[in-house]
Design an enzyme around this catalytic site. Structure first.
Site, PDB file in Angstrom:
ATOM      1  N   ASP A 124      49.692  13.229 -91.301  1.00 16.55           N
ATOM      2  CA  ASP A 124      49.821  11.770 -91.169  1.00 16.55           C
ATOM      3  C   ASP A 124      51.233  11.322 -91.565  1.00 16.55           C
ATOM      4  O   ASP A 124      51.583  10.145 -91.417  1.00 16.55           O
ATOM      5  CB  ASP A 124      48.725  11.023 -91.944  1.00 16.55           C
ATOM      6  N   SER A 125      52.064  12.283 -91.995  1.00 17.87           N
ATOM      7  CA  SER A 125      53.490  11.996 -92.187  1.00 17.87           C
ATOM      8  C   SER A 125      54.146  11.591 -90.870  1.00 17.87           C
ATOM      9  O   SER A 125      55.276  11.100 -90.865  1.00 17.87           O
ATOM     10  CB  SER A 125      54.211  13.214 -92.781  1.00 17.87           C
ATOM     11  N   ASP A 168      45.143  16.197 -89.832  1.00 20.46           N
ATOM     12  CA  ASP A 168      45.205  15.489 -91.115  1.00 20.46           C
ATOM     13  C   ASP A 168      44.403  14.194 -90.984  1.00 20.46           C
ATOM     14  O   ASP A 168      44.754  13.323 -90.178  1.00 20.46           O
ATOM     15  CB  ASP A 168      46.680  15.174 -91.411  1.00 20.46           C
ATOM     16  N   LYS A 178      42.278  18.351 -92.862  1.00 26.98           N
ATOM     17  CA  LYS A 178      42.749  18.247 -94.258  1.00 26.98           C
ATOM     18  C   LYS A 178      42.472  16.843 -94.744  1.00 26.98           C
ATOM     19  O   LYS A 178      42.627  15.882 -93.988  1.00 26.98           O
ATOM     20  CB  LYS A 178      44.252  18.531 -94.342  1.00 26.98           C
ATOM     21  N   GLU A 188      42.963  14.212 -98.373  1.00 31.04           N
ATOM     22  CA  GLU A 188      43.585  14.066 -99.683  1.00 31.04           C
ATOM     23  C   GLU A 188      42.539  13.699-100.744  1.00 31.04           C
ATOM     24  O   GLU A 188      41.542  13.046-100.436  1.00 31.04           O
ATOM     25  CB  GLU A 188      44.660  12.957 -99.622  1.00 31.04           C
ATOM     26  N   GLU A 200      50.746  19.182-103.922  1.00 32.40           N
ATOM     27  CA  GLU A 200      51.985  18.441-103.635  1.00 32.40           C
ATOM     28  C   GLU A 200      52.574  17.882-104.926  1.00 32.40           C
ATOM     29  O   GLU A 200      51.895  17.173-105.688  1.00 32.40           O
ATOM     30  CB  GLU A 200      51.703  17.299-102.632  1.00 32.40           C
TER      31      GLU A 200
HETATM   32  O1  KIV Z   1      51.140  14.617 -93.764  1.00 33.88           O
HETATM   33  C1  KIV Z   1      51.766  15.599 -94.191  1.00 33.88           C
HETATM   34  O2  KIV Z   1      52.815  15.988 -93.655  1.00 33.88           O
HETATM   35  C2  KIV Z   1      51.235  16.299 -95.351  1.00 33.88           C
HETATM   36  C3  KIV Z   1      52.092  17.374 -95.936  1.00 33.88           C
HETATM   37  C4  KIV Z   1      53.125  16.762 -96.798  1.00 33.88           C
HETATM   38  C5  KIV Z   1      51.292  18.385 -96.668  1.00 33.88           C
HETATM   39  O3  KIV Z   1      50.185  15.992 -95.807  1.00 33.88           O
END
Ligand code: KIV
Length: 274
Positions: free
Chosen positions: A44-45, A83, A113, A115, A182
């Protein structure tokens, strides 16, 4: 080389380091895969490094599936992780399983994934029970950074470090196949890595993790709004791209581009008929 599975990732623990990078589109995912990276995260970055937003919470399922589909079209070998965006499980825990499944069914990801957050354990349990492999993510969790005092290293005192170790053990107990750590002090990441049977993947968590992940746009020098301490720029592409674009502009202005080799021709006799 064959498609990497969750089982393969688990088997790599204590054998060799695991490699992971983010990708958000077809061309970059093709390169990351061709380089033999084990896992590709459609992170989600994308909100920050591609879409110009100021928070990862500002992307939703629509954006994430759109990018995940482009990545899985490109990838032949790497394990692809979708994500889960904030809205898909933190603001709507009841919809978490349905949304996790969409990453597999619609975008053809291999796993998801999520969080750490207040209801992380119950949501993770439900997704794993629905036979969807889950990668955990603890330490600095950008989706809830405001509750953690901002974008800061986590687990810096004994109490906070113990909480991280507990979180990691609980996620392993629920059946997560790996955990991202992280912005965690290297020694604490080392303890967590030793305590767990599943791999830890570090980002700003030191050398003792089982694997490492970076945001591709950071390590390629394609994002310069800010650069966290843990980023190593393996190449700085932005000035190179800028130079190429300036050269193109100049060549167009000076009628140097297109050259004959970039142009199409018509036979003289056809031209004469016009
Ligand atoms: O969204 C992302 O890029 C991440 C990484 C920093 C692990 O969650």
């Amino acid at each position: 080389m064959e498609k990497i599975t969750v089982k393969d990732i688990l088997a790599l623990k204590n054998k060799r380091k695991i490699t992971m990078l983010t990708a958000y589109d077809y061309p970059l995912a093709s390169l990351v895969d061709a380089a033999g990276i084990d896992m590709i995260l459609v992170g989600d970055s994308v909100a920050n490094v591609v879409l110009g937003l100021d928070s990862t919470t500002k992307v939703g399922m629509y954006e994430m599936l759109h990018h995940a589909k482009a990545v899985t079209r490109a990838v032949k070998n790497a394990l692809v992780i979708g994500d889960m965006p904030y809205e898909s499980y933190q603001s709507r825990p009841d919809e978490a399983v349905k949304n996790a499944r969409r990453f597999l069914d619609e975008a053809k990801c291999d796993c998801v994934k999520l969080e750490w957050f207040d209801k992380c354990l119950e949501v993770t349990e439900k997704i794993i029970k629905a036979a969807i492999p889950v990668m955990g993510h603890i330490g600095l969790t950008p989706q809830t950074a405001d509750k953690l005092g901002g974008f800061k290293v986590q687990g810096k005192d004994a109490e906070a470090a113990k909480r991280l170790i507990e979180q990691a053990k609980k996620l392993e107990g629920l059946g997560c196949f790996a955990i991202v750590l992280e912005c965690v002090p290297d020694k604490i990441a080392g303890i967590i890595t030793k305590e767990l049977k599943i791999p830890t993947i570090g980002i700003g968590a030191g050398i003792d993790c089982d694997g490492q992940v970076l945001v591709s746009n950071d390590m390629l020098g394609l994002f310069d709004r800010y650069t966290p301490k843990f980023v190593k720029k393996y190449i700085n592409l932005s000035p190179m791209i800028l130079e190429a674009i300036k050269t193109y502009k100049q060549e167009v202005l000076e009628s140097k581009f297109p050259a004959p080799e970039h142009s199409f021709t018509i036979k003289k006799e056809e031209l004469e008929k016009i």
